[in-house]
Design a protein around this motif. Structure first.
Motif, mmCIF file in Angstrom:
data_model
loop_
_atom_site.group_PDB
_atom_site.id
_atom_site.type_symbol
_atom_site.label_atom_id
_atom_site.label_comp_id
_atom_site.label_asym_id
_atom_site.label_seq_id
_atom_site.Cartn_x
_atom_site.Cartn_y
_atom_site.Cartn_z
ATOM 1 N N GLN A 60 -10.691 110.909 26.492
ATOM 2 C CA GLN A 60 -10.513 112.248 27.057
ATOM 3 C C GLN A 60 -9.050 112.667 27.052
ATOM 4 O O GLN A 60 -8.142 111.834 27.026
ATOM 5 N N TYR A 61 -8.861 113.994 27.091
ATOM 6 C CA TYR A 61 -7.535 114.596 27.267
ATOM 7 C C TYR A 61 -7.565 115.268 28.634
ATOM 8 O O TYR A 61 -8.340 116.204 28.862
ATOM 9 N N TYR A 62 -6.749 114.784 29.568
ATOM 10 C CA TYR A 62 -6.729 115.346 30.919
ATOM 11 C C TYR A 62 -5.896 116.632 30.932
ATOM 12 O O TYR A 62 -4.768 116.649 30.430
ATOM 13 N N THR A 63 -6.445 117.673 31.516
ATOM 14 C CA THR A 63 -5.799 118.979 31.528
ATOM 15 C C THR A 63 -5.223 119.297 32.898
ATOM 16 O O THR A 63 -5.494 118.607 33.888
ATOM 17 N N THR A 64 -4.448 120.372 32.958
ATOM 18 C CA THR A 64 -3.784 120.814 34.183
ATOM 19 C C THR A 64 -4.175 122.252 34.500
ATOM 20 O O THR A 64 -4.086 123.132 33.632
ATOM 21 N N GLY A 65 -4.601 122.493 35.736
ATOM 22 C CA GLY A 65 -4.856 123.855 36.195
ATOM 23 C C GLY A 65 -5.883 124.611 35.385
ATOM 24 O O GLY A 65 -5.752 125.812 35.169
ATOM 25 N N ARG A 66 -6.903 123.931 34.952
ATOM 26 C CA ARG A 66 -7.920 124.539 34.091
ATOM 27 C C ARG A 66 -9.275 124.460 34.786
ATOM 28 O O ARG A 66 -9.804 123.372 35.014
ATOM 29 N N LYS A 67 -9.865 125.622 35.107
ATOM 30 C CA LYS A 67 -11.097 125.637 35.893
ATOM 31 C C LYS A 67 -12.261 124.970 35.170
ATOM 32 O O LYS A 67 -13.205 124.496 35.810
ATOM 33 N N GLU A 68 -12.190 124.915 33.842
ATOM 34 C CA GLU A 68 -13.265 124.265 33.096
ATOM 35 C C GLU A 68 -13.344 122.768 33.386
ATOM 36 O O GLU A 68 -14.384 122.145 33.150
ATOM 37 N N ASN A 69 -12.247 122.181 33.882
ATOM 38 C CA ASN A 69 -12.222 120.741 34.149
ATOM 39 C C ASN A 69 -12.110 120.375 35.622
ATOM 40 O O ASN A 69 -12.530 119.272 36.006
ATOM 41 N N ALA A 70 -11.520 121.247 36.449
ATOM 42 C CA ALA A 70 -11.424 120.969 37.891
ATOM 43 C C ALA A 70 -11.490 122.293 38.631
ATOM 44 O O ALA A 70 -10.608 123.148 38.464
ATOM 45 N N TRP A 71 -12.513 122.444 39.460
ATOM 46 C CA TRP A 71 -12.747 123.722 40.118
ATOM 47 C C TRP A 71 -13.485 123.493 41.431
ATOM 48 O O TRP A 71 -14.318 122.589 41.537
ATOM 49 N N VAL A 72 -13.162 124.310 42.418
ATOM 50 C CA VAL A 72 -13.805 124.217 43.726
ATOM 51 C C VAL A 72 -14.612 125.481 43.980
ATOM 52 O O VAL A 72 -14.083 126.594 43.883
#
Length: 263
Positions: A60-72
């Motif tokens: 995987q490539y970990y992303t920053t500030g991207r709702k597709e990968n981390a979202w509440v």
């Protein structure tokens, strides 16, 4: 209905009482009672290992500030691994840490989560030292509150790594629990870490204990602050043993809350 409410209230009171008896006090939490990106006052995005695969040959490539990968939203944190184009790797995901925003020496740590599924997926809830007091991994330690690999859908793992006990030498210390609904239901994964031992729990049932054997830091480096990590990896030396099924994506680990108590 009233009877069920009273029973639930009694269970909550009983657990609260147990915490009070153990002199635990809530010192840090994220209830995810908001909508948007993870709270930047509590969480960082860890991307430093993208260039070399995080030491585990992960894909995987970990992303920053991207709702597709981390979202509440809807009271839950969603960490999502995706197969998509336009990135250096074939998969994207997120790895959140509390480093320098939540660092603790001893306490009770709780994360209530529902895990993701599929061959090649590897969600984890874990802890690392904030400062590598005894040297780089594994000498300063690692505490895995929960790990799950998709090719064992009914099992969760709890592991401790140190200089003397670690996965590279196949000498790590840990336990497993048969949990056939881990991918369909929320469970509370907890760690009680003290000066002498680490106790691991699932829904308040103790499932594994790692005891301090000596003051040798190669066996017990757990006397310095650690921080929390939440991530969903793809492939890797463990998660990818049986390859990766591209048909499973996207896959999401949902987190209901994170709570830290100290005495």
């Amino acid at each position: 209905m009233i009877r069920h409410i009273l029973i639930l209230f009694s269970v909550v009171l009983l657990f609260s009482s147990c915490k009070q008896q153990n002199n635990y006090k809530l010192v840090w939490s994220d209830e995810f009672d908001y909508t948007g990106l993870p709270n930047e006052l509590k969480w960082n995005y860890d991307t430093v290992g993208n260039a070399w695969g995080w030491g585990n040959n992960e894909l995987q490539y970990y992303t920053t500030g991207r709702k597709e990968n981390a979202w509440v939203d809807n009271g839950k944190l969603h960490i999502t691994a995706r197969k998509e184009k336009g990135f250096p790797n074939a998969y994207t995901s997120a790895r959140l840490t509390s480093k320098h925003k939540g660092d603790w020496l001893y306490g009770r740590f709780e994360v209530r989560a529902k895990l993701c599924r599929g061959i090649g997926i590897w969600p984890a809830i874990w802890m690392l030292p904030t400062e590598n007091k005894y040297g780089n991994w594994p000498h300063s330690g690692e505490i895995d509150m929960m790990e799950h690999v998709g090719y064992h859908p009914d099992t969760v793992y709890f592991t401790v790594h140190t200089g003397a006990f670690n996965g590279m030498q196949h000498t790590q210390k840990g336990g497993t629990v048969y949990l056939p609904k881990a991918e369909d239901a929320f469970y509370t994964y907890a760690l009680e870490w003290s000066e002498t031992k680490c106790d691991f729990f699932v829904d308040d049932k103790k499932v594994f204990t790692f005891k301090k054997e000596s003051n040798d830091s190669e066996k017990w480096p757990f006397d310095d602050p650690f921080h929390l990590l939440l991530n969903v990896a793809v492939g890797g030396n463990w998660g990818g043993i049986h390859g990766v099924d591209d048909a499973i994506f996207p896959q999401t680990m949902e987190v209901d809350y994170v709570r830290v108590y100290q005495k």
